[in-house]
Enzyme design. Sequence first.
Site, PDB file in Angstrom:
ATOM      1  N   THR A  49       0.862  -1.183   0.000  1.00 43.81           N
ATOM      2  CA  THR A  49       0.000   0.000   0.000  1.00 43.81           C
ATOM      3  C   THR A  49       0.897   1.230   0.000  1.00 43.81           C
ATOM      4  OG1 THR A  49      -0.096   0.367   2.374  1.00 43.81           O
ATOM      5  CG2 THR A  49      -1.593  -1.294   1.492  1.00 43.81           C
ATOM      6  N   CYS A  50       0.282   2.394   0.022  1.00 41.55           N
ATOM      7  CA  CYS A  50       1.114   3.596   0.013  1.00 41.55           C
ATOM      8  C   CYS A  50       1.895   3.748   1.320  1.00 41.55           C
ATOM      9  CB  CYS A  50       0.274   4.830  -0.266  1.00 41.55           C
ATOM     10  SG  CYS A  50      -1.131   4.984   0.816  1.00 41.55           S
ATOM     11  N   HIS A 117       1.383  -8.568  14.887  1.00 45.75           N
ATOM     12  CA  HIS A 117       1.541  -7.460  13.935  1.00 45.75           C
ATOM     13  C   HIS A 117       0.451  -7.513  12.868  1.00 45.75           C
ATOM     14  CE1 HIS A 117       3.567  -4.449  11.475  1.00 45.75           C
ATOM     15  NE2 HIS A 117       3.361  -5.257  10.435  1.00 45.75           N
TER      16      HIS A 117
END
Lengths: 378, 273
Positions: A49-50, A117
């Site tokens: 993703t960005c 995470h």
Amino acid sequence: MNVVVIGLSHHSSPVELRERFAFAAAEIPDALKSLRDSGVACEAVILSTCNRVEIYAATPLELAKAIAELREFLLRWAGTGTEPLASSQRAGSTGGGAHQIAGEEFYAFVEPHSLRHLFKVACGLDSMVLGETEIFGQLKTAYGLAFKHGHTGARLNKAFQRAFHTAKHIRTHTNIQRGSVSVASVTVELAEKIFNSLGDREVLVIGAGDTSEKTARALLSRGAKNIVVTNRSFDRAQALAGELGGCAVPFDDWAAKFEKIDIVISSTSAPHHILNRAKLEPLMKARRQRPLLLIDIAVPRDIDPEVNFLENVYLYNVDDLQGIANDYLKLRREEIARCEVMIAEKVKSLLVVESSADFVDEGKFRFSHLRKSAQSGG
Amino acid sequence: MAWFTDRHFFLLAVAFYGLSTVYSVFLWRMGFRRDDHANYFLLLIAFALHTAAMVKRGFSVAHCPVNNLYEATTFVAWTIVAAYLVIGLLPRLRFLGAFASPVLLAIGVFALMPALDPPHGLQPEFSGALVSLHAATILLAYGAFGLGAVAAAMFLMQQHDLKFHKLRAVLSMFPPIQRLESVAVWLVFAGFILLTVGLAAGRHLPRPAGTPYWTDPKVVWSICLWFVYLTLLVLRRLRMPSSRGLAISFIAAFVILLLTFWGTNLLSPLHHP
């Protein structure tokens, strides 16, 4: 088989570096195949993703080796080769913005922290905007892509399904996603506290700025009926109106359209107020005193604060909106501890902790260990 | 259990209105961020006890229990809580309960004053279905006016929070102010219709010889009230007062109604023979 994660995110690296490691969606199936063919992973999911690039892998290898090879894979994929960490740069990267890879930009986790995470990412706890939900969809897409091409198996399927379930549970039972944390979404929320529905509301955008556009889009996405755009440059007004599916009016004529308007977003660069009490009072009469939401995101302000004293007028400037967004963020931060307790419980219930803990201290893989062992010839 | 009278049931109902009021203060302090299930549940229990009190009284006097000030006052409170329980089925309007419970507590404590509930004779001189209809519709109207005032109070609070950029305006689970205004207007309109029916029914009731209807103080007071609410509804139609002005007027009209209800009853030969 142990689930490991390696990657880099907005926490660890700047965008100049992240963009070099980003995977295009079309490349991901090939990348996953090459990862599995290399034997480093039996199952793998790539999330790009960005704000983050991460590889989740179920690996049969010894953990240090698996993580080193995954890291090499990322570097190779980014075109940096296997040169010493401090000097590797992508070919073609130029200029002062080129970022040196020091190694600290990568993080890696092994079980149980890799799963924790994953769960945190799914819940938006690791996102730049705490608690945002977009990452949930991005993670689902990434998992769906790997699943579709047969790159996931029992371990990752179970881990991801449980992560999605946990994210939904946390969303329902905590305030981590409560409220709006951007100017655009706060505006939408305010509008929903004033008007019965946004479905029959007309929005006037004065000044074709970026935040105005985002805010207008947010209102449109919640069903606003029509957008009217006005700007000193009529061409820009027409261009924005075209993009938003609305109509443009010349800057000198916007008051004529005011009768039907319910929400005004103003962001001109005018040095003085373009809307004041004397101008608004007759307009409110023409509108039969219907509620009016005024969003002034211009600096200097476009709307005289005095208008807030008029009946049925609700004026918010950029500080007011940002203040609300910050308060929401504060509320979300207060929820982090609760979410982490929930995640720990969910991970515990998912996992029979394997004997991997003896390799890494508290599950966090340190690349410095790898470098030291490389320097000592180990 | 013979010692446990309808007043005991009502006392218990008032106790639950009190608990609801305390919980409402808690909700207010928390910024109305929690769903109001607990308050709804407390008012539901209070309503059950309140209904039991009214049914017990109704059976003991063998007619609709609206023949003295205690009965009339408890009937008004009962209509308020009944209307709330229906409206409160919509989650966002459930918070009306937090505003209604202090009003219910105040009315309940007032109704419990012994002077309002003198012992009944064997049977009221004038009774029957039309009397019950007259009394019930008028008291239902008062209940609707009461809940309309409660919605208006909620509107004022939400409007104030929005005007002055209080975080509670967006954090609370209140409905939009336009909906609150509509709810208040519809409740007052329903009350107005009921008051009209009640007044019209009263005109045809049997009454002691030589006692005029239209000049009876209570009837005059009710007609004044009717005009007040008519004026407010017409002005609202013409959008003359602001939303805030209208909300304040609804509250003021109901407060005046509550404050004068007792006195006009005492002055009325028809209602206090």
